[in-house]
Every structure is written in C-alpha cells, then in structure tokens.
Design an enzyme around this catalytic site. Structure first.
Site, PDB file in Angstrom:
ATOM      1  N   GLY A 175       0.634  -1.313   0.089  1.00 14.24           N
ATOM      2  CA  GLY A 175       0.012  -0.178  -0.135  1.00 14.24           C
ATOM      3  C   GLY A 175       0.519   1.151   0.163  1.00 14.24           C
ATOM      4  O   GLY A 175       2.102   1.291   0.707  1.00 14.24           O
ATOM      5  N   GLU A 176       0.459   2.158  -0.049  1.00 16.28           N
ATOM      6  CA  GLU A 176       0.937   3.567  -0.867  1.00 16.28           C
ATOM      7  C   GLU A 176       0.503   5.154   0.424  1.00 16.28           C
ATOM      8  O   GLU A 176      -1.153   5.041   0.084  1.00 16.28           O
ATOM      9  CB  GLU A 176       1.491   3.934  -2.007  1.00 16.28           C
ATOM     10  CG  GLU A 176       2.223   4.835  -2.754  1.00 16.28           C
ATOM     11  CD  GLU A 176       2.775   4.945  -3.165  1.00 16.28           C
ATOM     12  OE1 GLU A 176       2.621   4.482  -3.868  1.00 16.28           O
ATOM     13  OE2 GLU A 176       3.400   6.250  -3.472  1.00 16.28           O
ATOM     14  N   THR A 199       0.458   9.099   1.647  1.00 14.42           N
ATOM     15  CA  THR A 199       1.345  10.686   1.509  1.00 14.42           C
ATOM     16  C   THR A 199       3.011  10.262   2.353  1.00 14.42           C
ATOM     17  O   THR A 199       3.747  11.171   1.648  1.00 14.42           O
ATOM     18  CB  THR A 199       0.322  11.359   1.962  1.00 14.42           C
ATOM     19  OG1 THR A 199       0.105  11.581   3.417  1.00 14.42           O
ATOM     20  CG2 THR A 199      -0.728  11.890   1.131  1.00 14.42           C
ATOM     21  N   TYR A 200       2.645   9.927   2.868  1.00 11.15           N
ATOM     22  CA  TYR A 200       3.962   9.447   3.586  1.00 11.15           C
ATOM     23  C   TYR A 200       4.594   8.380   3.881  1.00 11.15           C
ATOM     24  O   TYR A 200       6.418   8.550   4.254  1.00 11.15           O
ATOM     25  CB  TYR A 200       3.305   9.704   5.199  1.00 11.15           C
ATOM     26  CG  TYR A 200       3.937   9.098   6.962  1.00 11.15           C
ATOM     27  CD1 TYR A 200       5.587   9.904   6.965  1.00 11.15           C
ATOM     28  CD2 TYR A 200       3.746   8.269   7.615  1.00 11.15           C
ATOM     29  CE1 TYR A 200       5.863   9.541   8.401  1.00 11.15           C
ATOM     30  CE2 TYR A 200       4.193   7.708   8.695  1.00 11.15           C
ATOM     31  CZ  TYR A 200       5.883   8.483   9.108  1.00 11.15           C
ATOM     32  OH  TYR A 200       5.786   7.479   9.690  1.00 11.15           O
ATOM     33  N   ALA A 201       4.883   7.701   3.685  1.00  7.51           N
ATOM     34  CA  ALA A 201       5.139   6.186   3.356  1.00  7.51           C
ATOM     35  C   ALA A 201       4.637   5.286   2.370  1.00  7.51           C
ATOM     36  O   ALA A 201       2.841   4.821   1.933  1.00  7.51           O
ATOM     37  CB  ALA A 201       5.070   5.503   4.549  1.00  7.51           C
ATOM     38  N   VAL A 202       5.523   3.782   2.104  1.00 10.49           N
ATOM     39  CA  VAL A 202       4.993   3.101   0.715  1.00 10.49           C
ATOM     40  C   VAL A 202       5.026   1.697   2.119  1.00 10.49           C
ATOM     41  O   VAL A 202       6.617   1.549   2.865  1.00 10.49           O
ATOM     42  CB  VAL A 202       5.402   2.805  -0.191  1.00 10.49           C
ATOM     43  CG1 VAL A 202       5.520   2.154  -0.740  1.00 10.49           C
ATOM     44  CG2 VAL A 202       6.162   4.541  -0.710  1.00 10.49           C
ATOM     45  N   VAL A 203       4.652   0.983   2.027  1.00 12.37           N
ATOM     46  CA  VAL A 203       4.267  -0.320   2.788  1.00 12.37           C
ATOM     47  C   VAL A 203       4.830  -1.823   2.003  1.00 12.37           C
ATOM     48  O   VAL A 203       3.919  -1.279   0.513  1.00 12.37           O
ATOM     49  CB  VAL A 203       3.295  -0.890   3.505  1.00 12.37           C
ATOM     50  CG1 VAL A 203       4.029  -1.686   4.709  1.00 12.37           C
ATOM     51  CG2 VAL A 203       3.011   0.977   4.467  1.00 12.37           C
ATOM     52  N   LYS A 246       8.504  -0.721   6.333  1.00 11.07           N
ATOM     53  CA  LYS A 246       7.551   0.798   5.806  1.00 11.07           C
ATOM     54  C   LYS A 246       8.551   1.757   5.582  1.00 11.07           C
ATOM     55  O   LYS A 246       9.040   2.326   6.552  1.00 11.07           O
ATOM     56  CB  LYS A 246       7.271   1.396   6.873  1.00 11.07           C
ATOM     57  CG  LYS A 246       5.839   2.456   7.056  1.00 11.07           C
ATOM     58  CD  LYS A 246       5.632   3.121   8.386  1.00 11.07           C
ATOM     59  CE  LYS A 246       5.064   4.335   8.303  1.00 11.07           C
ATOM     60  NZ  LYS A 246       4.381   4.293   9.518  1.00 11.07           N
ATOM     61  N   ASP A 287      -3.920   9.499  18.135  1.00 11.64           N
ATOM     62  CA  ASP A 287      -4.268   8.782  16.978  1.00 11.64           C
ATOM     63  C   ASP A 287      -5.507   7.252  17.177  1.00 11.64           C
ATOM     64  O   ASP A 287      -5.053   6.441  16.061  1.00 11.64           O
ATOM     65  CB  ASP A 287      -3.948   9.136  16.461  1.00 11.64           C
ATOM     66  CG  ASP A 287      -4.381   9.098  14.595  1.00 11.64           C
ATOM     67  OD1 ASP A 287      -5.855   8.945  14.872  1.00 11.64           O
ATOM     68  OD2 ASP A 287      -3.849   9.054  13.048  1.00 11.64           O
TER      69      ASP A 287
END
Lengths: 315, 388
Positions: free
Chosen positions: B58-59, B61-65, B81, B177
């Site tokens: 998955g992807e 805005t902050y990271a690609v996993v 990550k 969160d």
C-alpha cells in the site's frame, strides 16, 4: 521523558563502561593517527565546554528548552563515539543535533530558522587569512542540515529518546525537602555534567543523586552561575571539607555531619542507589572544574576552525 | 539495529577528497572516510540483507509499505515501511517519522506493533521493519456486513486495545490517534496498536501541547474546546468511541466539522457546563450553549439502552470512558480493573475471533496514510444515517 529507563535503548545500547569508552575512542584515533598529529584538539571536556556554550547561544536566540539542549549534547557525544571529530564539521553537527533534539523534545524549530541562526552565530569569514577565501561554517543550503540529520539518526541507530536527571531531581525534591536554592544548584550541577562523559557512563538517577549531594553538602554561596570560568562550586569542592562527608556516605550512620546532611545520608543509605557510582560521579565533576581553569574559547575556536577549513569540511 | 547513510551524502560531515595543503599525506582523506564508514555501513547492509522486499502492500502520502520476509527463513514475514523523505531533505524528517521511530524503538508489548529493525536504503530513505499484521484492522471487521460478531468478541478486542493503551500510558506516552483503522490484527488474532506518528510523551506540567490531534470522530471534547494541557484521558475517550463503534457497527459520533462534532457530542452525551465539568467554560474554544438547548448529562439508562450488546456492566464501563470531564473519565488502569472483564461472557480466545481475508492491502494503506486522516469516502454514507 518517555518510556521506561530500565528497558530503554539508552540503558541497553548507550551506557558505556569507562574502559569501553576509552577503547572506542582509542580505535577512532588508531584509524587516523595522522589527523590526530596534524590537528591537535583541546581536552574533550574543554571542547564540550565550547560546544555547550555555542549550543546555549544558539538556544538562547531561539528560546529553547533546557532539556532540548541537554538532549542535543548527548546526541553529539553519541555521534562522536562513532565518528572522528576531525572528519566532521562540528558546527554542522552541533546545529543538526540541536535541530533534531528540538523535534524530539517537542519544541520543534523550522529548519530554515536553525540554519539562519547558526549562520549568524558562526560566520566563518573572520578566518579569511587562513584559507584565503571567505567561507561560512554553515552553508545556506538547508538540505545539508537535512542530510546531516539523516546521518545523525543513522549513527544513533534511530535510538532517540534520552532520559535526563532533571526529572529525578524534581521527583526527589519533596521527598528530601530540598529548598529552592538547593534545587537550583543541583539543576546547574546537572547542566554541568553534560560537559563530561558522565551521561554515557551512568544512569540519570545516579547523576541526580550526585547533584543533590553536591547541592546539599557543599552549598556554596550561589552567585552567578555560568560565567566564562568554572562555577564557584569548584572552589568549594576543592577545599576538601566536603569530600570527607562524601567518604562518610559509604558508612552507615556516620556521625558528625549536621542533621540536614545526616538525613540525606540516611536516605541514600536506605535507597538502593549505587553509592560508589555517586562518588565517582562527584569526582568526575571535581576534575571537570579543575580542567575548566584552562578553558579558552579562543583556542577551541581556532583549533576547530583550522580542522574545518583545512579539510574543507564546511562544504 | 543499524542504519547507515549511503556514502554519497557523507561529504557534509566527512572529509572531502582535497589534500591538506603542505602535508605529506599519502592517504587521501576520502580513503579514511571509507575506513571509518566500513563498520556502520556493514551493519546497515547486514540489516538490509536480512530482509527481502516483496510486493507493495500500500501507499500513502507519508510512506510506502511493502511485504518483506527474512532471507534465512522466507516463512517469516515483515512489513517494510519506507518513509518518503521530502525532496532533497528540504525540511528535514517529518515529525511523524521522528515520532514513530522514537516511540516504537522503546515500547515493546504484545498489543503494540513491533519495530524489528531500521535501515537506510540506497535512495536515502529510512526503512522501518515492522511486524507483519496480515489480517487487516478493526475498521474492516466493523464494516463488513458478512461478519457476525458478539459481545465476547468485542470484549476480547477491547481487552487487547486497553492493554496496549495502558502500556503506553504507563510509559508516559500518549498515542493521540486511536481509531479502528489504527488497530491492526496479527495472524493469530492479536490486536496491535499501530501508527505512532502523532504520539508524544506526557508533557511536563504547564507545558502546552497541540489540540489538533486525533481524528475528529474520536477526538474528545476537551481537545475540540482547544485544551492545550491534557492527559491520557484523551486516548481513553477515543477508546470509548472505538468501543461504541464495535457495538453498533457505525461511528457513534460522526461530525462533519469540528463544530458539528461538538454538537453531536452534546446531543449524544449531554451539554458540557461548568456544573458537570468545572472549568470547561475557561477553555479557549468553549462557547456557551444556547440555554434552550442544554441537554442534560446522559445517565446509565441511556448507555444501557443504546448499547444493549454490552450488557449493563459493559455499558457502565463505556459510560466511564465517555465522561465529558476528562478528570472524571476512567484511566487506562481503572479500565483494566473493571468488573466487565470478569463478567460473562468471557472474552473470545484470540484464535477464535472472527476474521476476514484480504487484510494485507489494508495494512499497507493504513500504515502509509498520513496520521490523523480518515478515508473520507468510506464513512460518508454511514455518517448520513446517523442522526439521533
């Protein structure tokens, strides 16, 4: 502070034995003896005093929390256990440690602001005569600091939380009914311990107890702390009277000292604090104050400037 | 764990290949640099080589996993990550990334996602090697109409959540969160608290913190009113909201703006006043309620009626988590000692909990998402149905 010190990365990965620390530094030296000969630097503690004063200046201009300065100093120490200082631009490392520590202590500063302030604080131009070219210690390119941040995090294995003695001090204040003068004095002793290797050698509570003992036992007339020279504490500690009391700490139920101190001695005896470690810390501080007399800002500045300029580390 | 930057960037802190003037230095400074680098780079390479990166999960805005596995044992999966670094380090590493690394390095608990390793890759990004949690998250289970679950299951999930939160608070960390899609599920059914991008240590007394945290539907009234000093009670409120959502299978208080969120909270639980919450009127964003529309504080009956699945004891626990006044709200520790846990039915064993296939993509998306965000589209309809 966050998380538990006893299982922290600080205790597991960043607590050195004295021999271990000597060893680490000796290995760095072995790797590049030449630089060590060519670029002599003052005693590590004197350098630390210089770094500390520079950081304080940087912090003052941006009204930062004391704790962020403390964290930055620990980062610098950790970084230089893995990197030869003569291969680095200490001004960039300082600024970066400051920038990262501010983020860690939840008082973030914008990277541009840090770079701008650092440039204003450390203009390299005064050294034109050495290098025949006007240069800055910190370039205006903020990406450099960003890169250095990455390197700093990497060198510290992403282990970023630092436990400080300040909290222990606050916690013990009511228990030991410390006066506000004593707390203030102990606080500044803690500030001073960042000038030594103690943060890499002992857990924070030992440092806090050491600071309290010094504050209560030596209780020097507190004038202005932190001038250019060593604090007045130095004299008080050197005259020896206090050391006898310290020696008595090891023996339970020592008689002689005034009740105030006896109470403290009693408390320490009952607590499970490592008394031997506390005494070692005290001695370390005494020798810091002795070394302090040789401190010269000018020398540090010149020697560091020479390393940076000659090796073009400011790029 | 070791991370080491690639050598291209080292010039900033290491010597350049410019000979020292007037010296008979046979070795260039650059060689020395490499010698120095060797150990750390070696360590970093060792860590990196421990894992093999597989497909992208998955992807955000902050990271690609991505999915990864151990080279020595391909049956052991991990999630890698990769944190996107701002172009050319313009602004340094984001606070999200810093916080995540900072806390996960220190916190180790069965109900908190484990950080196994950190390494840097060639393109100068940080890679976090995280525990692989293939069964999606609680949000998926809540929303999947094909999945049936009951009080015993909710009790099991809430128990795991409560233990994770308790452990954070015990270590002076606020998560800030908590919501169903940050509660990921391991292959054995264990619920794990993930995404520490908004987490921080409890502040020292009198030190301000931001109130712009926690995804809106799970945000407690004190934050909506702009409180700058708060405690673990903020996480407890979020837990209460997750608890309610697990029971009724739609978000319980789903406002479409901060203001709307406040009015929905008032409708649901009662209007905060200085009587039921001393001092509330002093909070910066508090506004005095319209006298004609003051809703009295809801009592136990309301919770029992609204959440029959929980039973009277469960409703009592939920109510204690939803107290408007944060000082009256249960602490994580009090929650764990509540009698609901020992009341029938017993919590389902984690292996027997309802499960759903296809959770890996969800994990990837969950972990790559920027914190404090909710996939707006997902709940749009649910929110519309909710007018009480």
């Amino acid at each position: 502070m966050a998380a538990n010190y006893w299982v922290s990365t600080q205790r597991r990965h960043w607590l050195f034995s004295r021999e271990g620390l000597v060893d680490v530094r000796e290995k760095l030296r072995e790797k590049d003896k030449l630089s060590h000969t060519q670029f002599p630097l003052p005693d590590q503690r004197l350098l630390n005093i210089y770094f500390n004063q520079q950081l304080t200046k940087l912090g003052k201009r941006m009204s930062t929390r004391q704790q962020a300065l403390a964290t930055a100093q620990v980062y610098i120490k950790r970084f230089y256990t893995k990197n030869e200082i003569r291969h680095t631009n200490p001004y960039l490392v300082l600024s970066t440690a400051f920038y990262l520590a501010c983020k860690m202590e939840e008082c973030p500063q914008h990277i541009r602001f840090v770079v701008g302030e650092a440039r204003g604080l450390w203009p390299g131009k005064s050294d034109v005569r050495i290098t025949k070219r006007p240069v800055d210690f910190i370039t205006s390119d903020v990406a450099k600091l960003g890169e250095c941040e990455f390197a700093l995090i990497s060198e510290m294995n992403s282990q970023l939380i630092v436990h400080h003695p300040y909290r222990t001090l606050s916690e013990l204040q009511p228990e030991l009914s410390l006066t506000s003068d004593e707390v203030a004095l102990a606080w500044s002793v803690i500030n001073d311990h960042y000038l030594t290797d103690l943060p890499l050698l002992y857990p924070p509570h030992v440092i806090a107890v050491m600071a309290i003992i010094i504050a209560v036992v030596f209780k020097p007339s507190q004038t202005s702390f932190h001038g250019s020279g060593p604090p007045p504490l130095a004299g008080a500690m050197r005259d020896g009277a206090g050391m006898n009391i310290l020696a008595a700490l090891g023996e339970k139920g020592a008689s002689g000292p005034p009740p105030r101190i006896q109470k403290l001695v009693g408390w320490i005896a009952e607590s499970e604090v490592d008394i031997k470690a506390v005494i070692e810390c005290t001695q370390e501080l005494v020798s810091l104050y002795e070394v302090w007399e040789q401190y010269s800002e000018k020398t540090c500045k010149e020697l560091i400037g020479r390393v940076v300029k000659s090796k073009n580390l400011d790029k | 764990m070791a991370v080491s930057p690639p050598s291209t960037m080292l010039s900033t802190i290491q010597s350049r290949d410019i000979p020292f003037q007037g010296s008979a230095n046979a070795r260039s400074p650059l060689t020395m640099t490499h010698a120095d680098r060797e150990l750390t780079e070696q360590l970093n390479d060792d860590v990196r080589r421990k894992y093999v990166k597989d497909k992208k999960l998955g992807e955000g805005t902050y990271a690609v996993v991505s999915l990864g596995y151990l080279k020595t044992d391909p049956s052991v999966f991990v999630a890698i990550k990769k944190i996107k670094v701002n172009a050319e380090y313009k602004d340094g590493l984001t606070m999200d990334a810093i916080r995540e690394v900072k806390y996960l390095q220190e916190l180790s608990h069965p109900n908190i996602i484990a950080l196994h390793d950190v390494f840097s890759s060639k393109d100068q990004t940080l890679n976090l090697v995280l525990e692989y949690l293939p069964r999606g998250d609680l949000e998926m289970l809540i929303k999947d109409g094909n999945i049936q679950y009951g009080a015993a299951d909710v009790k099991a999930w809430m128990g795991m959540l409560a233990r994770g939160v308790w452990f954070c608070h015990e270590n002076f960390v606020l998560h800030r969160d908590i919501k169903p899609n940050n509660l990921l599920i391991a292959s054995d059914g264990e619920v794990k608290l993930a995404d520490f991008g908004l987490a921080r240590s409890f502040a020292d007394p009198y030190l301000n913190m931001t109130h712009q945290v926690i995804t809106r539907w799970y945000r407690p009234p004190e934050l909506l009113y702009g409180a700058r000093q708060y405690s673990g009670a903020v996480d407890v409120w979020s837990m209460g909201m997750v608890f309610a959502e697990l029971l009724i299978r739609v978000p319980f208080v789903a406002g479409n703006s901060d203001l709307d969120q406040i009015s929905k909270i008032c409708e649901a639980f009662g209007t905060p006043t200085d009587d039921n919450w001393p001092g509330v009127s002093k909070l910066p964003n508090y506004f005095p309620p319209d006298r004609a529309h003051i809703i009295p504080l809801q009592g136990r009956d309301f919770f029992v009626r609204q959440f029959p699945t929980a039973g009277p004891v469960g409703a009592d626990l939920l109510m204690s988590m939803c107290a408007l006044d944060p000082r009256k709200r249960s602490t994580a520790r009090q929650i764990l000692s509540h009698s609901w846990w020992s009341t029938e039915p017993k919590p389902t064993k984690k292996e027997d909990l309802p499960k759903k296939a296809g959770g890996t993509k969800k994990m990837g998306d969950d972990m790559g998402r920027r914190v404090g965000q909710v996939d707006d589209g997902l709940f749009k309809n649910a929110a519309r149905q909710l007018h009480f």
